[in-house]
Scaffold this motif. Structure first.
Motif, PDB file in Angstrom:
ATOM      1  N   SER A 152       0.837  -1.206   0.000  1.00  0.00           N
ATOM      2  CA  SER A 152       0.000   0.000   0.000  1.00  0.00           C
ATOM      3  C   SER A 152       0.873   1.259   0.000  1.00  0.00           C
ATOM      4  O   SER A 152       0.398   2.356  -0.231  1.00  0.00           O
ATOM      5  N   MET A 153       2.169   1.101   0.280  1.00  0.00           N
ATOM      6  CA  MET A 153       3.078   2.249   0.190  1.00  0.00           C
ATOM      7  C   MET A 153       3.683   2.230  -1.205  1.00  0.00           C
ATOM      8  O   MET A 153       4.626   1.502  -1.466  1.00  0.00           O
ATOM      9  N   CYS A 154       3.107   3.044  -2.092  1.00  0.00           N
ATOM     10  CA  CYS A 154       3.519   2.911  -3.494  1.00  0.00           C
ATOM     11  C   CYS A 154       4.526   3.979  -3.886  1.00  0.00           C
ATOM     12  O   CYS A 154       4.594   4.398  -5.028  1.00  0.00           O
ATOM     13  N   GLU A 155       5.337   4.450  -2.940  1.00  0.00           N
ATOM     14  CA  GLU A 155       6.303   5.493  -3.273  1.00  0.00           C
ATOM     15  C   GLU A 155       7.376   4.985  -4.233  1.00  0.00           C
ATOM     16  O   GLU A 155       7.691   3.803  -4.272  1.00  0.00           O
ATOM     17  N   TYR A 156       7.920   5.931  -4.987  1.00  0.00           N
ATOM     18  CA  TYR A 156       8.915   5.597  -6.004  1.00  0.00           C
ATOM     19  C   TYR A 156      10.289   5.435  -5.364  1.00  0.00           C
ATOM     20  O   TYR A 156      11.039   4.525  -5.709  1.00  0.00           O
ATOM     21  N   ASN A 157      10.618   6.309  -4.418  1.00  0.00           N
ATOM     22  CA  ASN A 157      11.900   6.195  -3.707  1.00  0.00           C
ATOM     23  C   ASN A 157      11.726   5.198  -2.575  1.00  0.00           C
ATOM     24  O   ASN A 157      11.291   5.559  -1.494  1.00  0.00           O
ATOM     25  N   ARG A 158      12.070   3.960  -2.826  1.00  0.00           N
ATOM     26  CA  ARG A 158      11.798   2.917  -1.832  1.00  0.00           C
ATOM     27  C   ARG A 158      13.022   2.632  -0.970  1.00  0.00           C
ATOM     28  O   ARG A 158      14.128   2.531  -1.457  1.00  0.00           O
ATOM     29  N   PHE A 159      12.795   2.499   0.318  1.00  0.00           N
ATOM     30  CA  PHE A 159      13.861   2.149   1.245  1.00  0.00           C
ATOM     31  C   PHE A 159      13.252   1.133   2.206  1.00  0.00           C
ATOM     32  O   PHE A 159      12.622   1.491   3.201  1.00  0.00           O
ATOM     33  N   SER A 160      13.410  -0.145   1.869  1.00  0.00           N
ATOM     34  CA  SER A 160      12.692  -1.214   2.572  1.00  0.00           C
ATOM     35  C   SER A 160      12.906  -1.217   4.077  1.00  0.00           C
ATOM     36  O   SER A 160      11.962  -1.390   4.842  1.00  0.00           O
ATOM     37  N   LYS A 161      14.162  -1.010   4.486  1.00  0.00           N
ATOM     38  CA  LYS A 161      14.436  -1.056   5.930  1.00  0.00           C
ATOM     39  C   LYS A 161      13.578  -0.040   6.664  1.00  0.00           C
ATOM     40  O   LYS A 161      13.106  -0.295   7.772  1.00  0.00           O
ATOM     41  N   GLY A 162      13.372   1.112   6.049  1.00  0.00           N
ATOM     42  CA  GLY A 162      12.523   2.129   6.657  1.00  0.00           C
ATOM     43  C   GLY A 162      11.052   1.741   6.592  1.00  0.00           C
ATOM     44  O   GLY A 162      10.314   1.914   7.552  1.00  0.00           O
ATOM     45  N   VAL A 163      10.646   1.193   5.437  1.00  0.00           N
ATOM     46  CA  VAL A 163       9.241   0.789   5.253  1.00  0.00           C
ATOM     47  C   VAL A 163       8.849  -0.244   6.308  1.00  0.00           C
ATOM     48  O   VAL A 163       7.809  -0.124   6.963  1.00  0.00           O
TER      49      VAL A 163
END
Ligand code: UDP
Ligand code: MG
Length: 310
Positions: free
Chosen positions: A172-183
């Motif tokens: 559901s977090m569809c941001e382009y700049n992805r940073f998995s550890k933060g997500v």
């Protein structure tokens, strides 16, 4: 029977893949109460990774693959995997066996029987890694945890098993700049941490240069904190106060001692310092602006070239 999806981002992993496949096969035989689905993401490799995966998928129908049109990065590969997998449980693993498959039964147990939503892993040491890299990695975690709302554990890996509910939350977090550890940190849920000794990659080379890791860390900071934006305000207040004090000192000094015209070098230093800080602040602004710019374009996170996922 419940399905466990194993997502494996692969970028030029033709040397490591055969080892990985052997190991994971052994574990899947041991875990009898769940059926496996493998999802290999070929992140635009330019060696034989894709043909190797295809060969495996012909022998083993549990093996699915997605191949990207070019290299989009590990974050994009993870996103694609999460989006296209079907499992009730999902685990993300590197192809180089640095994420030991032997932990899988323990992770699965924690989710199914101990009621956790996810089981994450962290390395307790960084044995075999260049010292300078470890130093900067530590520094990154320190700064990051200081400035961001989503806490990141030092040494945390992307190796993590999750429930379907958690995967849907990530998607559901569809941001382009992805940073998995933060997500992972941001979405919450109950997470169990498992620590293990660092394992060196079985074959092939790491895909991360120092410069790439540096860019990745900036990405992480801008994606999960707006604190750097406040730096300009802080410096502004600080320098105004200093200037005020200096004005008072100089006026009083001139009244008492007169005005000897000197002080050229100190003036230059002050101008340089303030100029530098102004540029730094504009740079930070620029970082956020460029991220916002890319987000507003709404470009796809990855582009598929071929796949056998239905
Ligand atoms: N990887 C990827 N795309 C990239 C870089 C890496 O899919 O652009 C994959 C790589 O194939 C591996 C995992 O991400 O499965 C971790 O990469 P690597 O082992 O090079 O990183 P390290 O373990 O050194 O941090
Ligand atoms: Mg690795």
């Amino acid at each position: 029977m419940k399905i466990l999806s194993v997502i494996v981002p692969c970028f030029n992993e033709e040397q490591a893949l055969p080892f990985f496949y052997e190991e994971i096969k052994k574990i899947s035989v041991k875990m009898k109460d769940v059926s496996f689905e493998y999802l290999f993401i070929d992140d635009g490799s330019n060696d034989n990774t894709l043909s190797l995966i295809k060969k495996y998928s012909e022998m083993d129908e549990r093996i699915k693959y997605i191949s990207f049109s070019r290299n989009f990065g590990k974050e994009a590969a993870i996103y694609a995997g999460l989006k296209r997998c079907k499992g009730d449980f999902v685990v993300i693993m590197d192809a180089d066996l640095q994420d030991p498959p032997s932990l899988l039964p323990e992770m699965y147990e924690a989710i199914v029987h101990e009621g956790y939503d996810s089981v994450a892993t962290r390395r307790v040491n960084r044995k075999g890694e260049p010292l300078i890299r470890s130093f900067f990695a530590k520094l990154f975690y320190k700064i990051m945890n200081h400035i961001s709302d989503s806490k990141i554990v030092d040494g945390a890996r992307d190796y993590r098993m999750m429930t379907r509910q958690m995967v849907d939350a990530i998607l559901s977090m569809c941001e382009y700049n992805r940073f998995s550890k933060g997500v992972f940190g941001w979405i919450g849920f109950r997470t169990k941490w498992i620590a293990y000794e660092n394992v060196e990659r079985v074959a092939g080379n790491t895909k991360w240069s120092f410069w790439e890791l540096f860019k990745y860390s900036i990405e992480g900071m801008t994606a999960f904190s707006v604190k750097p934006l406040q730096i300009a305000s802080i410096f502004g207040v600080l320098f105004s106060l200093i200037a005020l004090l200096m004005i008072i000192v100089i006026v009083v000094r001139t009244l008492i001692f007169g005005d000897p015209t000197s002080g050229w070098p100190s003036l230059v230093c002050i101008i340089m310092l303030i100029g530098g800080i102004q540029l730094l602040c504009i740079g930070i602004l620029g970082q956020y602006l460029s991220k916002t710019y890319l987000e507003t374009k709404k470009r796809p996170i990855y582009i598929e070239r071929e796949s056998n996922v239905k």
